[in-house]
Enzyme design. Sequence first.
Site, PDB file in Angstrom:
ATOM      1  N   GLU A 198       0.827  -1.212   0.000  1.00  0.00           N
ATOM      2  CA  GLU A 198       0.000   0.000   0.000  1.00  0.00           C
ATOM      3  C   GLU A 198       0.861   1.262   0.000  1.00  0.00           C
ATOM      4  OE1 GLU A 198      -3.090   0.361  -0.593  1.00  0.00           O
ATOM      5  OE2 GLU A 198      -3.652  -1.739  -0.542  1.00  0.00           O
ATOM      6  N   THR A 209       2.937   5.518  -6.932  1.00  0.00           N
ATOM      7  CA  THR A 209       3.726   4.708  -7.868  1.00  0.00           C
ATOM      8  C   THR A 209       2.806   3.687  -8.538  1.00  0.00           C
ATOM      9  OG1 THR A 209       5.612   4.939  -6.362  1.00  0.00           O
ATOM     10  CG2 THR A 209       5.823   3.285  -8.078  1.00  0.00           C
ATOM     11  N   LEU A 221      12.147   4.246  -6.357  1.00  0.00           N
ATOM     12  CA  LEU A 221      10.698   4.349  -6.166  1.00  0.00           C
ATOM     13  C   LEU A 221      10.241   5.801  -6.006  1.00  0.00           C
ATOM     14  CD1 LEU A 221       9.871   1.336  -3.854  1.00  0.00           C
ATOM     15  CD2 LEU A 221       8.599   1.936  -5.890  1.00  0.00           C
ATOM     16  N   GLY A 222      11.161   6.690  -5.622  1.00  0.00           N
ATOM     17  CA  GLY A 222      10.790   8.094  -5.440  1.00  0.00           C
ATOM     18  C   GLY A 222      10.031   8.325  -4.142  1.00  0.00           C
ATOM     19  N   TYR A 261      -7.359   6.181   3.672  1.00  0.00           N
ATOM     20  CA  TYR A 261      -7.429   5.132   2.658  1.00  0.00           C
ATOM     21  C   TYR A 261      -6.603   3.909   3.093  1.00  0.00           C
ATOM     22  CZ  TYR A 261      -6.221   2.134  -1.074  1.00  0.00           C
ATOM     23  OH  TYR A 261      -6.006   0.993  -1.780  1.00  0.00           O
ATOM     24  N   ASP A 265      -9.857   5.155  -3.085  1.00  0.00           N
ATOM     25  CA  ASP A 265      -8.796   6.007  -3.633  1.00  0.00           C
ATOM     26  C   ASP A 265      -9.299   6.552  -4.966  1.00  0.00           C
ATOM     27  OD1 ASP A 265      -8.621   3.906  -5.400  1.00  0.00           O
ATOM     28  OD2 ASP A 265      -6.432   3.828  -5.385  1.00  0.00           O
ATOM     29  N   CYS A 321     -12.363   0.920 -17.001  1.00  0.00           N
ATOM     30  CA  CYS A 321     -12.924   2.176 -16.503  1.00  0.00           C
ATOM     31  C   CYS A 321     -11.830   3.217 -16.256  1.00  0.00           C
ATOM     32  CB  CYS A 321     -13.743   1.907 -15.245  1.00  0.00           C
ATOM     33  SG  CYS A 321     -15.013   3.153 -14.999  1.00  0.00           S
ATOM     34  N   CYS A 339     -16.930  -3.511 -21.463  1.00  0.00           N
ATOM     35  CA  CYS A 339     -16.893  -3.620 -20.002  1.00  0.00           C
ATOM     36  C   CYS A 339     -17.869  -4.695 -19.494  1.00  0.00           C
ATOM     37  CB  CYS A 339     -17.245  -2.272 -19.373  1.00  0.00           C
ATOM     38  SG  CYS A 339     -17.292  -2.358 -17.579  1.00  0.00           S
ATOM     39  N   CYS A 385     -24.134  -0.628 -15.002  1.00  0.00           N
ATOM     40  CA  CYS A 385     -23.484   0.646 -14.718  1.00  0.00           C
ATOM     41  C   CYS A 385     -24.398   1.838 -15.010  1.00  0.00           C
ATOM     42  CB  CYS A 385     -22.221   0.755 -15.550  1.00  0.00           C
ATOM     43  SG  CYS A 385     -21.396   2.326 -15.332  1.00  0.00           S
TER      44      CYS A 385
HETATM   45  S1  SF4 Z   1     -19.621   0.558 -18.191  1.00  0.00           S
HETATM   46 FE1  SF4 Z   1     -19.373   1.799 -16.342  1.00  0.00          FE
HETATM   47  S2  SF4 Z   1     -17.867   0.675 -15.153  1.00  0.00           S
HETATM   48 FE2  SF4 Z   1     -17.732  -0.082 -17.244  1.00  0.00          FE
HETATM   49  S3  SF4 Z   1     -16.153   1.152 -18.233  1.00  0.00           S
HETATM   50 FE3  SF4 Z   1     -18.118   2.132 -18.640  1.00  0.00          FE
HETATM   51  S4  SF4 Z   1     -18.345   3.652 -17.021  1.00  0.00           S
HETATM   52 FE4  SF4 Z   1     -16.771   2.215 -16.356  1.00  0.00          FE
END
Ligand code: SF4
Length: 297
Positions: A33, A39, A76-77, A113, A131, A186, A195, A201
């Site tokens: 983490e 990075t 790694l910086g 996070y 994140d 995404c 996707c 979605c």
């Molecule tokens: S369908 Fe939704 S989750 Fe999939 S790439 Fe497109 S915006 Fe992202």
Amino acid sequence: MILTTRLLHWYDRHGRDLPWRGTRDPYRILVSEIMLQQTQVPRVLLFYTKWLRRFPSWKILAQASNADVIRAWAGLGYNRRALMLRDIARHVINRGVPKNEKEWLNLKGIGPYTATALAAFSLHHQTFPIDTNIRRVAGRLLLGRPFPSPSDDDRLRHLATRLLASSPTRSFDVPQALFDLANANCTKRPTCITCPMIKHCLAAKKFLSGSVRVPKRTTIKANETIHPGKKYPDRIYRGRILKRVRETSQGISLQALGHLIDPTFRPSQDQTWLAAMVHRLKKEDFLAIKNKKIRLG
Ligand code: SF4
């Protein structure tokens, strides 16, 4: 929840096989983490195993000097992370491994996070680390917001509770699956058409209709100091100072350092700037000065 089932089904077949995913060891998860902060995964993969070979446990890391960890972190910086990791190891050796998110959060250098990620991946608590990547994909999936912002996090956390609860034995895999979806499809300019989550979605239609304008920049660059006449922010020159000092076992003088970190170095104008950076690195325990020679701290 169908969405979770679909997501985990895709993850099982297409998720990345990353070395920190096969463990619940808090030390190994913390190392990953901290390395992953600022990075990218492919670069972390080059360093992660090497680091664990050098410092395989809290105990070995806790015994390491500043110079040891700065040398091992080379490449790694953002070297502050190396000292921070070592300091956390010392804390763990003295006080034990934190037992929940709140206890992790009490440690210097651990933000919300990372504390949530440790609770999720090591303790398998049903909690949702957010994140930039998770915010982007979850914000699109669950809120229909093409470019979600941190102000959406509370709502996301609330909705994610149901997502995690619907797969209690694998709640820790849900954020990992979202990371991989953020990486595979995404992205800033998502490829919704291929996707696996397209049917679930809430933002897919918006992207597919072409009505979404992709902002030029979705992240705001941190305020960085740039010395007058210099090409790069001070951060770059600080990194170069450490690199040069790391490469010498004899130490290096301030006079010699100037041209080594910047070919356009002008002593009359830049000496004070260089001295201030060295002084700051010394204050932060990266460097030590003995007999006018600069060495690792
Ligand atoms: S369908 Fe939704 S989750 Fe999939 S790439 Fe497109 S915006 Fe992202």
